[in-house]
Each structure stands twice: as C-alpha cells, then as structure tokens.
Design a protein around this motif. Structure first.
Motif, PDB file in Angstrom:
ATOM      1  N   ARG A 129      -3.049 -27.363  19.346  1.00 19.70           N
ATOM      2  CA  ARG A 129      -3.507 -26.141  18.682  1.00 19.70           C
ATOM      3  C   ARG A 129      -2.771 -26.004  17.350  1.00 19.70           C
ATOM      4  O   ARG A 129      -1.670 -26.532  17.195  1.00 19.70           O
ATOM      5  N   PRO A 130      -3.339 -25.237  16.402  1.00 12.10           N
ATOM      6  CA  PRO A 130      -2.642 -24.987  15.144  1.00 12.10           C
ATOM      7  C   PRO A 130      -1.357 -24.188  15.382  1.00 12.10           C
ATOM      8  O   PRO A 130      -1.243 -23.471  16.377  1.00 12.10           O
ATOM      9  N   GLU A 131      -0.401 -24.293  14.455  1.00 13.02           N
ATOM     10  CA  GLU A 131       0.887 -23.620  14.672  1.00 13.02           C
ATOM     11  C   GLU A 131       0.871 -22.142  14.330  1.00 13.02           C
ATOM     12  O   GLU A 131       1.795 -21.419  14.704  1.00 13.02           O
ATOM     13  N   SER A 132      -0.181 -21.659  13.641  1.00 12.23           N
ATOM     14  CA  SER A 132      -0.237 -20.218  13.380  1.00 12.23           C
ATOM     15  C   SER A 132      -1.667 -19.696  13.443  1.00 12.23           C
ATOM     16  O   SER A 132      -2.625 -20.432  13.212  1.00 12.23           O
ATOM     17  N   VAL A 133      -1.770 -18.417  13.786  1.00 10.67           N
ATOM     18  CA  VAL A 133      -3.059 -17.737  13.844  1.00 10.67           C
ATOM     19  C   VAL A 133      -2.890 -16.344  13.239  1.00 10.67           C
ATOM     20  O   VAL A 133      -1.888 -15.675  13.489  1.00 10.67           O
ATOM     21  N   THR A 152       3.092 -17.165  14.980  1.00 12.23           N
ATOM     22  CA  THR A 152       3.422 -18.586  14.896  1.00 12.23           C
ATOM     23  C   THR A 152       4.017 -19.064  16.213  1.00 12.23           C
ATOM     24  O   THR A 152       4.288 -18.275  17.118  1.00 12.23           O
ATOM     25  N   GLY A 153       4.245 -20.376  16.281  1.00 15.92           N
ATOM     26  CA  GLY A 153       4.974 -20.970  17.396  1.00 15.92           C
ATOM     27  C   GLY A 153       4.324 -20.764  18.745  1.00 15.92           C
ATOM     28  O   GLY A 153       3.104 -20.755  18.888  1.00 15.92           O
ATOM     29  N   TYR A 184      11.350 -23.190  18.075  1.00 15.87           N
ATOM     30  CA  TYR A 184      10.263 -22.268  17.753  1.00 15.87           C
ATOM     31  C   TYR A 184      10.715 -21.208  16.768  1.00 15.87           C
ATOM     32  O   TYR A 184      11.791 -20.628  16.896  1.00 15.87           O
ATOM     33  N   THR A 185       9.863 -20.937  15.792  1.00 14.30           N
ATOM     34  CA  THR A 185      10.182 -19.988  14.725  1.00 14.30           C
ATOM     35  C   THR A 185       9.877 -18.549  15.104  1.00 14.30           C
ATOM     36  O   THR A 185      10.199 -17.647  14.347  1.00 14.30           O
ATOM     37  N   ILE A 227       9.231 -15.970  27.686  1.00 12.78           N
ATOM     38  CA  ILE A 227       9.440 -17.414  27.526  1.00 12.78           C
ATOM     39  C   ILE A 227      10.827 -17.664  26.946  1.00 12.78           C
ATOM     40  O   ILE A 227      11.574 -18.519  27.418  1.00 12.78           O
ATOM     41  N   PHE A 228      11.180 -16.885  25.920  1.00 15.61           N
ATOM     42  CA  PHE A 228      12.497 -17.030  25.290  1.00 15.61           C
ATOM     43  C   PHE A 228      13.602 -16.515  26.204  1.00 15.61           C
ATOM     44  O   PHE A 228      14.659 -17.131  26.324  1.00 15.61           O
TER      45      PHE A 228
END
Length: 192
Positions: free
Chosen positions: A118-122, A139-140, A77-78, A65-66
């Motif tokens: 969705r939440p930003e981290s899992v 994250t991200g 995005y972090t 993606i990056f």
C-alpha cells in the motif's frame, strides 16, 4: 454491546457502502458498539460492513500498535504514537509516498495473514462522530490501517491485493471461513 463480525463470503463485504447524515438513527450507540466490538476482537480497526451495516463508517486505533510494541517493530514508523478516531463518510483525496509491504490480517478473514503493498500516506476527507469536517493526511502504520478499513467501504478485502498464486494457495482456508469451519475468540456470523 459486542456485535458479531461478518465472515468472509458474506455479500455485504462486497458492497460499496453509502454515506450517512447526522440524523442516522442510533449513531451514538452504533459507534460505541463498534469500539467495544473492535477491542473485544483484538482489532485495530473495524468497518461498518464488518458488522453488517453497508454505511461509510470505520473506527481506527493504531495507538495500541505502538503501545503494545515490545520488540521495537514500530521504530521506523513516522506516525508514532498512532491515531485513534472515528471516520464517517470518508473519501480518499490523495495517495502518496513509496508503496511498502506489510503483513495484514482481518477480523472477517481470521487466521489468514498476507503481505499487502500500500502507499505510505493517504489524505482523507471525512467527518468525525460530531459531524465536524476534516481533511487529514495519515502516514505509516496508521495510513495502512485506514486504507485497510477504507477498502471495506469500497467492497474490497485485503486478499484482493495479493498475487493470484497466493490467493489460490489460501482458497481452501477461505472456503472454510465462509462455511463456518473456524474457531475464533469473538462472535462471528457466517454466510448462509
């Protein structure tokens, strides 16, 4: 070997997948086939239920993606430069951060994209392809891809996260997918 992707409407996509042991027969080949299938289908993630195996395995490559971002869409995005890895027997330990929306799609539900919050981290506990145990926080965009694939292990699809009105509006497209009335650039297997 490139495997066919299971299409929306197939019962296996609604099953909760089971953990496996290191003795799972053909695991190394299965993982190689999953990576090949994912890349052949232009995916950034693939879960075992999508290739007709109700086991807790998924692959993720958010690095692409990056790497393929020419418009700077990933600047905020972090989690750059992304993550590439295999997740076996994954279980969520924690979800954290501010929920955010992103336009998601799925290889099993081609040509449909919708905003999913969705939440930003899992944080996940899982084992890798060598059955080494890990507990990691993501994250991200990487967290989003992981949560999308994790949903497949729980018998959920990204469309389960959208509002009922949106789901009603795409019902005809979903019906067409389940009936095999769609063309894609990769092999698919449709419900009988």
């Amino acid at each position: 070997m490139i495997l066919p992707i299971v299409a929306y409407g197939s019962p296996i996509l609604r099953q909760v997948a089971v953990d496996i042991t290191p003795e799972y027969e053909g695991l190394e080949k299965l993982l190689a086939d999953m990576w090949e299938t994912m890349y052949n289908s232009n995916g950034v993630g693939l879960a075992a239920p999508q290739i007709n195996k109700s086991i807790r395995i998924f692959t993720v490559d958010s690095e692409q993606i990056f790497a393929n971002d020419e418009d700077g869409d990933t600047d905020g995005y972090t989690d750059a430069p992304g993550y590439k890895g295999t997740f076996i027997n994954a279980h969520i330990v924690a979800l954290d951060g501010t929920p955010w929306a992103y336009n998601e799609g799925c290889l099993s539900i081609p040509r449909i994209r919708e905003d999913v919050v969705r939440p930003e981290s899992v944080t996940l506990s899982f084992v890798d392809e060598n059955f080494t145990e890990h507990t990691k926080t993501f994250t991200g965009i990487t967290a989003r891809v992981i949560l999308h694939e994790y949903d497949h292990l729980e018998g959920k699809l990204f469309i389960d996260h959208i509002k009922p009105l949106k789901k009603t509006l795409i019902k005809r497209k979903l019906d067409d997918i389940s009936k095999g009335k769609i063309r894609v650039d990769y092999r698919m297997v449709f419900p009988k």
